[in-house]
Design an enzyme around this catalytic site. Structure first.
Site, PDB file in Angstrom:
ATOM      1  N   LEU A   2      36.683  44.183  38.259  1.00 50.68           N
ATOM      2  CA  LEU A   2      37.929  43.428  38.305  1.00 50.68           C
ATOM      3  C   LEU A   2      37.923  42.415  37.164  1.00 50.68           C
ATOM      4  CD1 LEU A   2      38.288  42.675  42.143  1.00 50.68           C
ATOM      5  CD2 LEU A   2      39.791  44.151  40.798  1.00 50.68           C
ATOM      6  N   ASP A   3      39.105  42.110  36.639  1.00 50.84           N
ATOM      7  CA  ASP A   3      39.221  41.118  35.577  1.00 50.84           C
ATOM      8  C   ASP A   3      38.803  39.741  36.083  1.00 50.84           C
ATOM      9  OD1 ASP A   3      40.230  43.147  34.019  1.00 50.84           O
ATOM     10  OD2 ASP A   3      42.326  42.584  34.334  1.00 50.84           O
ATOM     11  N   LEU A   4      38.585  38.832  35.147  1.00 54.19           N
ATOM     12  CA  LEU A   4      38.125  37.481  35.460  1.00 54.19           C
ATOM     13  C   LEU A   4      38.990  36.810  36.521  1.00 54.19           C
ATOM     14  CD1 LEU A   4      36.308  35.000  34.821  1.00 54.19           C
ATOM     15  CD2 LEU A   4      37.955  34.411  33.012  1.00 54.19           C
TER      16      LEU A   4
END
Length: 237
Positions: free
Chosen positions: A105-107
């Site tokens: 997952l992205d930041l």
């Protein structure tokens, strides 16, 4: 992360710094057991989870580990990072050796993150041919309407990669929120798809991967081991 398969004699020779001839004699003398049984053949295939004992000394005893983490905002889906806390750093009291993330997952994205040391399992979970659905709650900066539904269902052409996305399901939940289900994970795919409507994604939360659903009792940053049913629902070839 690839599964580490190899021959038993090569493993023991490397581990004990002895010749393969010496390993063969150990096998003849019933000095080597693999997963509780005496090993007889030097070319027996083992992997990183084979329990190996030689002369009553344990040479390898890794156990398979499977966790779900409710990833908070601001945590990177990585094992090491110099700037941000990592997903693995939240797994307190857990041996991190060989752990990796299945489906990043992205930041600033939140929700279900699966972490394991079983490379075969994670490969099956993420394999494009298995078409495992991933479900997200997406919050948008601007209102959404019925046009989005057909656009997601028809797929979108990404010129940079020269690919067309597979059909995705979009269900409108409110004026600024939708549930999106898709079975692939191109680079920033959901954000780019909404970008076609010039509608920035301001929140992205993953609810589930296949049959594994985020445990709603887990607060952001909390984790638990997967159940046997959750582990077994991933079909390995």
């Amino acid at each position: 992360m690839a599964s580490k398969r190899g021959r038993l004699d090569q493993f023991i020779a490397r581990r004990l710094q002895v010749s393969k001839k010496a390993v063969r004699q150990l096998l003849i003398d019933n000095k080597v057991s693999v997963d509780g049984k005496y090993a007889k053949t030097p070319d027996l295939l083992i992997d990183e989870f084979s329990h190996i004992v030689c002369n009553e000394v344990v040479l390898q005893q890794y156990q398979k580990q499977y966790y779900m983490l409710n990833k908070p905002d601001g945590v990177v889906s990585a094992t090491i990072d110099d700037k941000h806390p990592t997903a693995l750093s939240l797994l307190l009291g857990v041996e991190h050796d060989m752990l990796h993330i299945a489906g990043r997952l992205d930041l600033h994205s939140t929700g279900l993150l699966l972490i394991t040391n079983d490379a075969k399992w994670s490969a099956a979970l993420m394999a494009p041919n298995n078409k495992v659905d991933k479900h997200y709650i997406v919050t948008l900066a601007n209102p959404i309407d019925e046009r989005y539904i057909d656009a997601f269902a028809n797929g979108m052409y990404f010129e940079y990669e020269n690919i067309t996305t597979l059909p995705a399901t979009l269900t409108i939940l409110s004026s600024h929120q939708a549930r999106v289900s898709l079975c692939e994970g191109k680079y920033h795919q959901i954000k780019r798809m909404f970008g076609r409507f010039r509608n920035p994604v301001v929140g992205l939360h993953r609810e589930s991967i296949g049959e594994i659903v985020l445990d709603n009792t887990l607060l952001p940053g909390e984790f638990r081991s997967l159940t046997k049913a959750e582990i077994d629902c991933v079909i390995q070839q």
